[in-house]
Scaffold this motif. Structure first.
Motif, PDB file in Angstrom:
ATOM      1  N   ASN A  79      29.908 -41.542  -6.936  1.00  0.00           N
ATOM      2  CA  ASN A  79      31.189 -40.843  -7.037  1.00  0.00           C
ATOM      3  C   ASN A  79      32.035 -41.132  -5.806  1.00  0.00           C
ATOM      4  O   ASN A  79      31.708 -40.714  -4.700  1.00  0.00           O
ATOM      5  CB  ASN A  79      30.914 -39.338  -7.150  1.00  0.00           C
ATOM      6  CG  ASN A  79      32.172 -38.520  -7.370  1.00  0.00           C
ATOM      7  OD1 ASN A  79      33.282 -39.017  -7.185  1.00  0.00           O
ATOM      8  ND2 ASN A  79      31.996 -37.282  -7.760  1.00  0.00           N
ATOM      9  N   LEU A  81      29.735 -39.223 -14.494  1.00  0.00           N
ATOM     10  CA  LEU A  81      29.929 -38.471 -15.737  1.00  0.00           C
ATOM     11  C   LEU A  81      31.091 -37.477 -15.648  1.00  0.00           C
ATOM     12  O   LEU A  81      31.879 -37.346 -16.588  1.00  0.00           O
ATOM     13  CB  LEU A  81      28.613 -37.736 -16.040  1.00  0.00           C
ATOM     14  CG  LEU A  81      28.274 -37.438 -17.482  1.00  0.00           C
ATOM     15  CD1 LEU A  81      28.345 -38.691 -18.327  1.00  0.00           C
ATOM     16  CD2 LEU A  81      26.893 -36.813 -17.581  1.00  0.00           C
ATOM     17  N   GLY A  82      31.203 -36.806 -14.529  1.00  0.00           N
ATOM     18  CA  GLY A  82      32.235 -35.787 -14.402  1.00  0.00           C
ATOM     19  C   GLY A  82      33.639 -36.363 -14.323  1.00  0.00           C
ATOM     20  O   GLY A  82      34.628 -35.676 -14.565  1.00  0.00           O
ATOM     21  N   ILE A  83      33.734 -37.630 -13.981  1.00  0.00           N
ATOM     22  CA  ILE A  83      35.045 -38.281 -13.869  1.00  0.00           C
ATOM     23  C   ILE A  83      35.427 -38.985 -15.165  1.00  0.00           C
ATOM     24  O   ILE A  83      36.576 -38.949 -15.594  1.00  0.00           O
ATOM     25  CB  ILE A  83      35.028 -39.292 -12.691  1.00  0.00           C
ATOM     26  CG1 ILE A  83      35.013 -38.554 -11.359  1.00  0.00           C
ATOM     27  CG2 ILE A  83      36.205 -40.251 -12.764  1.00  0.00           C
ATOM     28  CD1 ILE A  83      34.944 -39.468 -10.132  1.00  0.00           C
ATOM     29  N   THR A  84      34.461 -39.641 -15.813  1.00  0.00           N
ATOM     30  CA  THR A  84      34.770 -40.458 -16.994  1.00  0.00           C
ATOM     31  C   THR A  84      34.321 -39.820 -18.308  1.00  0.00           C
ATOM     32  O   THR A  84      34.817 -40.186 -19.360  1.00  0.00           O
ATOM     33  CB  THR A  84      34.051 -41.827 -16.902  1.00  0.00           C
ATOM     34  OG1 THR A  84      32.634 -41.592 -16.875  1.00  0.00           O
ATOM     35  CG2 THR A  84      34.467 -42.579 -15.658  1.00  0.00           C
ATOM     36  N   GLY A  85      33.356 -38.917 -18.241  1.00  0.00           N
ATOM     37  CA  GLY A  85      32.773 -38.391 -19.472  1.00  0.00           C
ATOM     38  C   GLY A  85      31.760 -39.338 -20.099  1.00  0.00           C
ATOM     39  O   GLY A  85      31.256 -39.096 -21.198  1.00  0.00           O
ATOM     40  N   ILE A  86      31.458 -40.443 -19.412  1.00  0.00           N
ATOM     41  CA  ILE A  86      30.562 -41.474 -19.943  1.00  0.00           C
ATOM     42  C   ILE A  86      29.472 -41.768 -18.910  1.00  0.00           C
ATOM     43  O   ILE A  86      29.742 -41.817 -17.713  1.00  0.00           O
ATOM     44  CB  ILE A  86      31.345 -42.787 -20.223  1.00  0.00           C
ATOM     45  CG1 ILE A  86      32.607 -42.508 -21.061  1.00  0.00           C
ATOM     46  CG2 ILE A  86      30.469 -43.822 -20.920  1.00  0.00           C
ATOM     47  CD1 ILE A  86      33.504 -43.727 -21.256  1.00  0.00           C
ATOM     48  N   GLU A  87      28.239 -41.951 -19.383  1.00  0.00           N
ATOM     49  CA  GLU A  87      27.154 -42.377 -18.492  1.00  0.00           C
ATOM     50  C   GLU A  87      27.516 -43.708 -17.829  1.00  0.00           C
ATOM     51  O   GLU A  87      27.953 -44.647 -18.520  1.00  0.00           O
ATOM     52  CB  GLU A  87      25.872 -42.614 -19.292  1.00  0.00           C
ATOM     53  CG  GLU A  87      25.261 -41.399 -19.902  1.00  0.00           C
ATOM     54  CD  GLU A  87      24.369 -40.674 -18.910  1.00  0.00           C
ATOM     55  OE1 GLU A  87      23.849 -41.302 -17.953  1.00  0.00           O
ATOM     56  OE2 GLU A  87      24.187 -39.458 -19.087  1.00  0.00           O
ATOM     57  N   GLU A  96      26.060 -46.674 -19.617  1.00  0.00           N
ATOM     58  CA  GLU A  96      26.718 -47.130 -20.843  1.00  0.00           C
ATOM     59  C   GLU A  96      27.893 -48.035 -20.509  1.00  0.00           C
ATOM     60  O   GLU A  96      28.139 -49.045 -21.162  1.00  0.00           O
ATOM     61  CB  GLU A  96      27.213 -45.928 -21.656  1.00  0.00           C
ATOM     62  CG  GLU A  96      26.099 -45.166 -22.342  1.00  0.00           C
ATOM     63  CD  GLU A  96      26.662 -43.999 -23.158  1.00  0.00           C
ATOM     64  OE1 GLU A  96      26.602 -44.085 -24.389  1.00  0.00           O
ATOM     65  OE2 GLU A  96      27.160 -43.026 -22.550  1.00  0.00           O
ATOM     66  N   ILE A  97      28.637 -47.640 -19.473  1.00  0.00           N
ATOM     67  CA  ILE A  97      29.785 -48.459 -19.065  1.00  0.00           C
ATOM     68  C   ILE A  97      29.305 -49.844 -18.623  1.00  0.00           C
ATOM     69  O   ILE A  97      29.833 -50.873 -19.038  1.00  0.00           O
ATOM     70  CB  ILE A  97      30.574 -47.754 -17.936  1.00  0.00           C
ATOM     71  CG1 ILE A  97      31.281 -46.517 -18.509  1.00  0.00           C
ATOM     72  CG2 ILE A  97      31.570 -48.704 -17.287  1.00  0.00           C
ATOM     73  CD1 ILE A  97      32.120 -45.751 -17.507  1.00  0.00           C
ATOM     74  N   GLN A 125      26.488 -51.346 -19.305  1.00  0.00           N
ATOM     75  CA  GLN A 125      25.916 -52.088 -20.428  1.00  0.00           C
ATOM     76  C   GLN A 125      27.021 -52.729 -21.275  1.00  0.00           C
ATOM     77  O   GLN A 125      26.944 -53.905 -21.634  1.00  0.00           O
ATOM     78  CB  GLN A 125      25.100 -51.117 -21.282  1.00  0.00           C
ATOM     79  CG  GLN A 125      23.947 -51.774 -22.010  1.00  0.00           C
ATOM     80  CD  GLN A 125      23.118 -50.756 -22.763  1.00  0.00           C
ATOM     81  OE1 GLN A 125      23.072 -49.589 -22.368  1.00  0.00           O
ATOM     82  NE2 GLN A 125      22.465 -51.191 -23.829  1.00  0.00           N
ATOM     83  N   GLY A 126      28.054 -51.962 -21.546  1.00  0.00           N
ATOM     84  CA  GLY A 126      29.181 -52.493 -22.316  1.00  0.00           C
ATOM     85  C   GLY A 126      29.822 -53.679 -21.615  1.00  0.00           C
ATOM     86  O   GLY A 126      30.100 -54.714 -22.234  1.00  0.00           O
ATOM     87  N   GLY A 156      23.262 -39.308  -7.932  1.00  0.00           N
ATOM     88  CA  GLY A 156      23.899 -38.857  -9.165  1.00  0.00           C
ATOM     89  C   GLY A 156      22.880 -38.440 -10.213  1.00  0.00           C
ATOM     90  O   GLY A 156      21.687 -38.743 -10.123  1.00  0.00           O
ATOM     91  N   ASN A 157      23.374 -37.722 -11.248  1.00  0.00           N
ATOM     92  CA  ASN A 157      22.490 -37.282 -12.330  1.00  0.00           C
ATOM     93  C   ASN A 157      22.387 -38.337 -13.412  1.00  0.00           C
ATOM     94  O   ASN A 157      22.858 -38.139 -14.527  1.00  0.00           O
ATOM     95  CB  ASN A 157      23.052 -36.002 -12.948  1.00  0.00           C
ATOM     96  CG  ASN A 157      22.763 -34.797 -12.104  1.00  0.00           C
ATOM     97  OD1 ASN A 157      21.675 -34.664 -11.547  1.00  0.00           O
ATOM     98  ND2 ASN A 157      23.747 -33.926 -11.980  1.00  0.00           N
ATOM     99  N   ARG A 215      21.048 -40.151 -16.403  1.00  0.00           N
ATOM    100  CA  ARG A 215      20.090 -39.818 -17.440  1.00  0.00           C
ATOM    101  C   ARG A 215      19.599 -41.060 -18.159  1.00  0.00           C
ATOM    102  O   ARG A 215      18.674 -41.012 -18.938  1.00  0.00           O
ATOM    103  CB  ARG A 215      20.690 -38.835 -18.439  1.00  0.00           C
ATOM    104  CG  ARG A 215      20.971 -37.456 -17.815  1.00  0.00           C
ATOM    105  CD  ARG A 215      21.682 -36.595 -18.815  1.00  0.00           C
ATOM    106  NE  ARG A 215      22.745 -37.368 -19.424  1.00  0.00           N
ATOM    107  CZ  ARG A 215      22.829 -37.671 -20.723  1.00  0.00           C
ATOM    108  NH1 ARG A 215      21.920 -37.226 -21.554  1.00  0.00           N
ATOM    109  NH2 ARG A 215      23.814 -38.383 -21.185  1.00  0.00           N
TER     110      ARG A 215
END
Lengths: 335, 335, 335, 335
Positions: A117, A162-168, A171-172, A174-175, A217-218, A220
């Motif tokens: 973050n 997560l708290g800034i983007t709403g996405i793990e 995942e970002i 990997q994409g 960071g958390n 998951r």
């Protein structure tokens, strides 16, 4: 001490070296089967190569199988520019060897990922490194014939939290990896250590990727070769200690203090041992109530330390990834 | 418990309210001479007016003579926008009353000072508020006839910290105040509390200025009416607990835990009390060795909390300083 | 062309070198009385020493009496790290000589002032330099006996702009200077040039301080030896061209284009000259209506250019101000 | 004027409204086949619904087929908080209607993409909006049963620019979209307008996505429904004018000025028209030599304008995307 045990003890460390030390201490100091480790020292910089060779070793220290290189520089917090340059050069050298050993070639395309973050100083290491590394991939894409020799294609992203983007973040990444097809990922993350001594003085390189729960960071979901299909090298620096680690440490100190002062007093000795896990955890919980276990302990001067180390890592990466960047003067290649 | 005692106990708090609570606890719960305090609660927001009336009161709780208003909102960390707006409105109302009570008139020129280090998240409260308040002084200087009614002259600076500028923040502020001649200074600073509960949930307003050692930074010189010749109002929010506070708290918990479990065992009781101050301090030192006592404990989500509270304070200041800013919709006046 | 004329022509430049070039062009190319200038070139770096010796010279080029050193590096926008290091070294060398020539001794205490708005990329040069220079004054204040030899006391502030603080930057600096008593001030500011070629490729050093109207910001008060009682050295880099300069340039180009194509056509020639100042200014105003003349023209990649130049200046200042900083490797001493 | 013509004229605008105005001007003012447009005005806020209905309309104004809503607020640069709130409310209302009209339902999952370079003030609009919108997707992923009614899943990323990451922003967004499967993308980008009047006073909403070359950045790949398989709504604000636009405008002004003054002089008229495209382009090139056409013209106060508009858009998005956010007080829901 198994990982389970360490979790019970709430003494969390992201450093394999510390996990090994703790396991040795509990085991009486002898060598741990499945763990191979070698240490060398050079003018204030200690390098440890630690190899978790098999499942037995992994269970023993609670770290996944793989190679870990730890660079310890106790004087790094003194903000000595010359020392910082030496560390950058050593880091570049060892990182280059590390890449070779795990089979990452000189033209392998690299995606550098700065986890964490950017709005929380001790968690901003990864984004800071990303800000300071040279990116070159677009030159290879747009005008491949004109890129000078001695460079490789490097891209770099800071996926946020997560708290800034709403996405793990995984995942970002990997994409992005699926779209841009790098040959290897280098993920930089701020870590937690057990010992305050190691905060902002230690760099860990590992070929194990990022696993759920590692770093501040958390996370998951992980960033590993299993998930991504390409090697993922993790570079980490402990920038915090968890508050629960310090509370546990205090309880341990108090136990031993009282035992020391009343060594042959059976009643006291019994009393100490009476206090079982449940009670101890209850004490930790009370001491840190109500915010929970995610409290970070960090020195007040964290901003200067973290900027210095981010520069060291960015410089070192530039030098080890591009032949054209002279490792004698790596500092010049960061902004 | 005198200030000296509290220092020995290393349980540091910048909140007068906590200092009073600790003193009461040690004193058996009765009223403390020289301290007057009144508390009211309104829909989740608790307001305490605490008056340190004389030297006796000051010594008793270790805080300087003056008026302290504390706004406690336990649910503030939940990031509930509606609650935040209510807190901003309450803060504006109480701050306005506070200004009146200490004799700061409606046209008094204000210099807002955001203390702290903008590069360290939990210390960035002051600079963040400065970034978000309306500054108007230049309109009064450049075109005094054209300023709409309902505004007053407000200027705002974030003087930085010693490691960034090489200059004490108080010297910078003093220099600016001598040149620009404000009638009152409002200094915003990040504080340390004793209790983790109060971190990021409490706002303290005091007419005592900034004293050496208060707040997170290493201030060696104060910002007070004595030094500056004008009133200095301090607004503070605890954003950290010192690591030493948590270690001490843990030791206390362990003592009482063992005492509770062995209440009528004289030997144990004696053992507990044997451990004197020197030993206890030694334990704290060991637990936090070698980085010292300036370790900060802060929640991982500090970035969101601090931004929310900075907005509340900036909104509240805008509404209380300018009649033209409607206190019903104060949130709109911050960036 | 006098300053008045240039203002009429709305061709604004903060570079003495450009002002001299324009005056020479208008004057037919001969030497200008009161202006002495020497130029040398070394491997892509052109250094010009320009001395405005008296009132006549000052009026002729519209710049105040004083010494100006201009470092021109046309290739600086190519982001070549090696060239940047050479420029930093050259800047350090020439700045050191400059300090000596104007009588600033090796132990003179320095206050570095980073003028400009950190929120507007092309105006952020000064604040960026301040962020990157070594500050040492606090070590001299707190533990004068322990400072290693080869350093001097340096402090640094970025006073912000009127819209952020409500206070003139000069008032803030004056206040701080009166409190902290430096022996010399070094003020860094983003400039406007006449030519797009010079944007982000030129550094000007001058012993004249900061005058109202110079630089990008709307300074209404200066920072000069007259005001502050100590020498004020100005370091500037053009980061923008004013939109009005470009519009005027276009009009001139169109005039000469038409004249060239119809050189011996008296009617056309007359037509061109018919268009007097009033009409021309009206055209400029229409072209830029309604936002006025403060429109900045800046390349899209301004963020990279400005960071590079800020690092060069910070490195160069560190090397020239502290003997202990080796001018061979100045880059290492910035963050 | 076809797109080709406009490119020749180098008068670049990202606003469909301006493109239509230019086409009308060239066409003599009559209606343009294939373009439908309606305008309403409410208390200083002008809303235009412009529909490019077919290929003919598209060619006529050089904009792709689709619906464009333009919100013009000439007074928006005055930093009037009340007006800003009204604009946020209007934006929310019209954006909500826009979503309905193109068939985006109330539970459709949204990915907000903030395009542009956060280090260059006029290009930072998208990243600033992303910083200020509410993200909620992670709550739906982690604890779907506990999300309060009235919210939908919103995620948000700022993909950076090529020079920072080495990767096209469209590739990053595509990768993330494939992993996270949003139902609709909302892309925010800083635009270029033809007229300085519209800079920082206009918001354009369009259902056409992001096309190569649009916006300030050098996008070479688009973000469109064709590429991504889901609707892509573009929100843009002009924050700059290209320098070439201003130079062209100046040349045009000078032409008409001379024509006006010598209207019935055949020789002059001929001369004006003699200057063909090639010459004109040569003049533009000379005026802007050597940096090229990517020079941005931007007001000096761009930092304040852009922050205000980013807040308006973030507030408006929060209100239109979540029923639970009351559109009467949208400002409260941004940080």
């Amino acid at each position: 001490m198994t990982e389970l045990d360490m979790q019970q003890y709430n003494v969390r460390t992201d450093l394999a070296l510390e996990a090994k030390e703790m396991a040795e201490q509990l085991g009486g100091g002898g060598p741990i089967p499945g763990i191979h480790s070698e240490t060398s020292e050079d003018n204030g910089i200690t390098i440890t190569h630690l190899h978790v060779q098999d499942e037995q070793g992994s269970r023993a220290i609670g770290k996944v199988i793989g190679r870990y290189v730890t660079i310890e520089v106790p004087a790094l917090r003194n903000q000595d520019t010359e020392l910082q340059n030496r560390v950058a050069t050593q880091f570049a050298k060892h990182f280059e060897t590390f890449l070779e050993r795990i089979g990452v070639g000189q033209t392998a395309k690299v995606l550098i990922v700065g986890l964490g973050n950017w709005n929380v100083t001790p968690d901003a290491l990864g984004p800071l490194v990303v800000e300071n590394v040279m990116v070159t991939r677009h030159f290879f894409e747009l005008m491949p014939d004109q890129v000078a020799p001695g460079y490789r294609a490097v891209s770099a992203v800071a996926p946020g939290v997560l708290g800034i983007t709403g996405i793990e973040s995984s995942e970002i990444v990997q994409g992005i990896a699926e779209k841009t097809k790098p040959d290897v990922i280098i993920a930089i993350d701020a870590l937690a250590s057990k010992s305050l001594d190691r905060v902002n003085t230690t760099i860990q390189i590992a070929d194990i990727g990022i696993h759920p729960g590692s770093g501040i960071g958390n996370k998951r979901k992980g960033l590993t070769q299993e998930i991504l299909g390409i090697p993922v090298i993790a570079i980490g620096v402990p920038t915090v200690v968890y508050a629960s680690t310090i509370v546990n440490h205090t309880i341990e100190l108090m136990r031993s203090h009282m035992e020391a002062n009343n060594g042959n007093n059976d009643q006291i000795f019994g009393l100490m041992n009476q206090m079982g896990e449940a009670e101890r955890l209850q004490l930790v919980k009370e001491a840190l109530n109500p915010v929970g276990h995610d409290l970070l302990v960090t020195p007040k001067e964290i901003d200067e330390f973290i900027e210095d180390i981010a520069n060291i890592i960015a410089s070192g990466l530039n030098a080890s990834l591009h032949d054209a960047v002279n490792s004698d003067n790596v500092a010049a290649y960061t902004h």
